[in-house]
Scaffold this motif. Structure first.
Motif, short mmCIF file in Angstrom:
data_model
loop_
_atom_site.label_atom_id
_atom_site.label_comp_id
_atom_site.label_asym_id
_atom_site.label_seq_id
_atom_site.Cartn_x
_atom_site.Cartn_y
_atom_site.Cartn_z
N PRO A 32 0.82 -1.21 0.00
CA PRO A 32 0.00 0.00 0.00
C PRO A 32 0.86 1.27 0.00
CG PRO A 32 0.08 -0.91 2.21
CD PRO A 32 0.81 -1.89 1.31
N THR A 33 0.31 2.32 -0.57
CA THR A 33 0.99 3.61 -0.56
C THR A 33 0.67 4.41 0.69
OG1 THR A 33 -0.84 4.60 -1.79
CG2 THR A 33 1.02 3.74 -3.08
N SER A 34 -0.34 3.96 1.43
CA SER A 34 -0.75 4.64 2.66
C SER A 34 -1.58 3.67 3.49
CB SER A 34 -1.57 5.89 2.34
OG SER A 34 -2.82 5.51 1.76
N GLY A 35 -1.82 4.06 4.74
CA GLY A 35 -2.72 3.26 5.56
C GLY A 35 -4.11 3.23 4.97
N LEU A 36 -4.55 4.36 4.43
CA LEU A 36 -5.87 4.41 3.80
C LEU A 36 -5.93 3.51 2.57
CD1 LEU A 36 -8.71 5.59 3.71
CD2 LEU A 36 -7.77 7.54 2.43
N ASP A 37 -4.87 3.50 1.78
CA ASP A 37 -4.80 2.61 0.63
C ASP A 37 -4.95 1.16 1.07
OD1 ASP A 37 -4.33 1.59 -1.99
OD2 ASP A 37 -2.16 1.53 -1.63
N TRP A 38 -4.31 0.81 2.18
CA TRP A 38 -4.45 -0.55 2.72
C TRP A 38 -5.90 -0.83 3.08
CZ3 TRP A 38 -2.28 -5.06 2.63
CH2 TRP A 38 -2.75 -6.06 3.50
N ALA A 39 -6.53 0.12 3.78
CA ALA A 39 -7.92 -0.07 4.21
C ALA A 39 -8.85 -0.23 3.01
CB ALA A 39 -8.37 1.10 5.08
N LEU A 40 -8.58 0.50 1.95
CA LEU A 40 -9.45 0.46 0.77
C LEU A 40 -9.13 -0.70 -0.16
CD1 LEU A 40 -9.53 4.26 -0.11
CD2 LEU A 40 -11.32 2.92 1.03
N ASN A 41 -7.85 -1.06 -0.32
CA ASN A 41 -7.46 -2.03 -1.32
C ASN A 41 -6.80 -3.29 -0.78
OD1 ASN A 41 -8.28 -0.34 -3.56
ND2 ASN A 41 -6.57 0.97 -2.98
N GLY A 42 -6.06 -3.18 0.30
CA GLY A 42 -5.38 -4.35 0.86
C GLY A 42 -6.33 -5.43 1.31
N HIS A 43 -7.42 -5.01 1.92
CA HIS A 43 -8.42 -5.98 2.38
C HIS A 43 -8.99 -6.75 1.20
CE1 HIS A 43 -9.18 -4.02 6.50
NE2 HIS A 43 -8.19 -3.37 5.95
N LEU A 44 -9.24 -6.05 0.11
CA LEU A 44 -9.77 -6.71 -1.09
C LEU A 44 -8.75 -7.69 -1.68
CD1 LEU A 44 -11.46 -3.64 -2.82
CD2 LEU A 44 -12.57 -5.46 -1.50
N ALA A 45 -7.49 -7.29 -1.67
CA ALA A 45 -6.44 -8.17 -2.20
C ALA A 45 -6.36 -9.45 -1.37
CB ALA A 45 -5.09 -7.45 -2.21
N ASP A 77 0.76 -8.36 14.67
CA ASP A 77 -0.31 -7.45 14.30
C ASP A 77 0.34 -6.08 14.15
OD1 ASP A 77 -2.47 -5.61 14.33
OD2 ASP A 77 -3.69 -6.99 15.49
N PHE A 78 0.21 -5.48 12.97
CA PHE A 78 0.81 -4.17 12.75
C PHE A 78 -0.07 -3.35 11.82
CE2 PHE A 78 2.35 -6.72 9.26
CZ PHE A 78 2.35 -5.86 8.17
N ASP A 79 0.18 -2.05 11.80
CA ASP A 79 -0.49 -1.12 10.90
C ASP A 79 0.51 -0.54 9.93
OD1 ASP A 79 -2.96 -1.41 12.12
OD2 ASP A 79 -2.84 0.45 13.26
N TYR A 80 0.02 -0.17 8.75
CA TYR A 80 0.82 0.60 7.81
C TYR A 80 0.69 2.07 8.20
CZ TYR A 80 0.94 -3.64 5.04
OH TYR A 80 1.14 -4.93 4.63
N GLY A 81 1.76 2.81 8.04
CA GLY A 81 1.75 4.22 8.39
C GLY A 81 0.95 5.05 7.40
N PRO A 82 0.70 6.31 7.73
CA PRO A 82 -0.11 7.17 6.87
C PRO A 82 0.50 7.40 5.49
CG PRO A 82 0.91 8.45 8.62
CD PRO A 82 1.17 7.00 8.92
N GLU A 126 15.20 9.15 21.07
CA GLU A 126 15.56 7.80 20.61
C GLU A 126 14.48 7.18 19.73
OE1 GLU A 126 18.19 6.52 24.49
OE2 GLU A 126 16.01 6.40 24.61
N LEU A 127 13.29 7.75 19.73
CA LEU A 127 12.20 7.31 18.85
C LEU A 127 11.68 8.52 18.09
CD1 LEU A 127 10.09 4.91 21.13
CD2 LEU A 127 11.69 4.28 19.32
N ILE A 128 11.10 8.26 16.93
CA ILE A 128 10.52 9.29 16.09
C ILE A 128 9.00 9.15 16.12
CG2 ILE A 128 10.32 10.14 13.71
CD1 ILE A 128 13.04 8.75 13.16
N VAL A 129 8.28 10.26 16.24
CA VAL A 129 6.83 10.23 16.12
C VAL A 129 6.50 10.34 14.63
CG1 VAL A 129 4.67 11.42 16.66
CG2 VAL A 129 6.49 11.32 18.37
N VAL A 130 5.68 9.43 14.14
CA VAL A 130 5.28 9.44 12.74
C VAL A 130 4.25 10.56 12.54
CG1 VAL A 130 4.18 8.12 10.89
CG2 VAL A 130 5.73 6.98 12.50
N ALA A 131 4.51 11.43 11.59
CA ALA A 131 3.61 12.55 11.32
C ALA A 131 2.28 12.06 10.77
CB ALA A 131 4.27 13.50 10.33
N ASP A 132 1.25 12.83 11.05
CA ASP A 132 -0.08 12.61 10.48
C ASP A 132 -0.71 11.28 10.87
OD1 ASP A 132 0.12 15.10 9.16
OD2 ASP A 132 1.17 14.14 7.48
#
Length: 154
Positions: A32-45, A77-82, A126-132
């Protein structure tokens, strides 16, 4: 960084990398190109893959911006970033991963220790906050992985 947090992040990220390679290189699910892309297309794949393939001892349970991968050799269990990040995590996912590593019974937690360790690591840089991110996602700058670096990309 707290030594227990370092071990937990390393275990999570190693398993996450294995799952990413499994999903996108071995099974051929589009990255996926984004978390939203995963939600819209990854589930279908995954649904299409499920219809075409008999799973050999593994389960894929997509949800929202992420997936729970249950494999004979690992579980994560993991999420794709924005922005399609494949290397981010949150406190809940770290706690859940520790729960699975310990073969613990429900419920997951408490995980106030992980929360405190992450806060300390954030304050020290020591850690980075992912934007958005809707939820707070983090990245370990020592364990960053670009989607273009996948063995099956390009």
């Amino acid at each position: 960084m707290n030594a227990d947090l370092r071990r937990l992040i390393d275990a999570f990220r190693t398993t996450q990398d294995t799952a990413i390679d499994f999903l996108h290189c071995q099974l051929g699910i589009p990255l996926p190109t984004s978390g939203l892309d995963w939600a819209l297309n990854g589930h279908l794949a995954i649904r299409d893959l499920t219809r075409a393939t008999h799973y050999a001892g593994f389960q894929l349970q997509p949800h929202g911006y992420g997936i729970d991968v249950i494999h004979p050799e690992f579980r994560i269990d993991f999420d794709y970033g924005p922005a399609g990040q494949i290397d981010c995590f949150d406190i809940w996912r770290l706690a859940l991963h520790r729960h699975h590593l310990l073969n613990d019974t429900p419920p997951v937690g408490p995980y106030d220790d992980i929360d405190a360790w992450v806060d300390d690591s954030l304050s020290c840089g020591e850690l980075i906050v992912v934007a958005d991110t809707y939820d707070a996602f983090y990245q370990d700058p020592t364990r960053l992985r670009c989607p273009a670096d996948l063995p099956c990309s390009g």
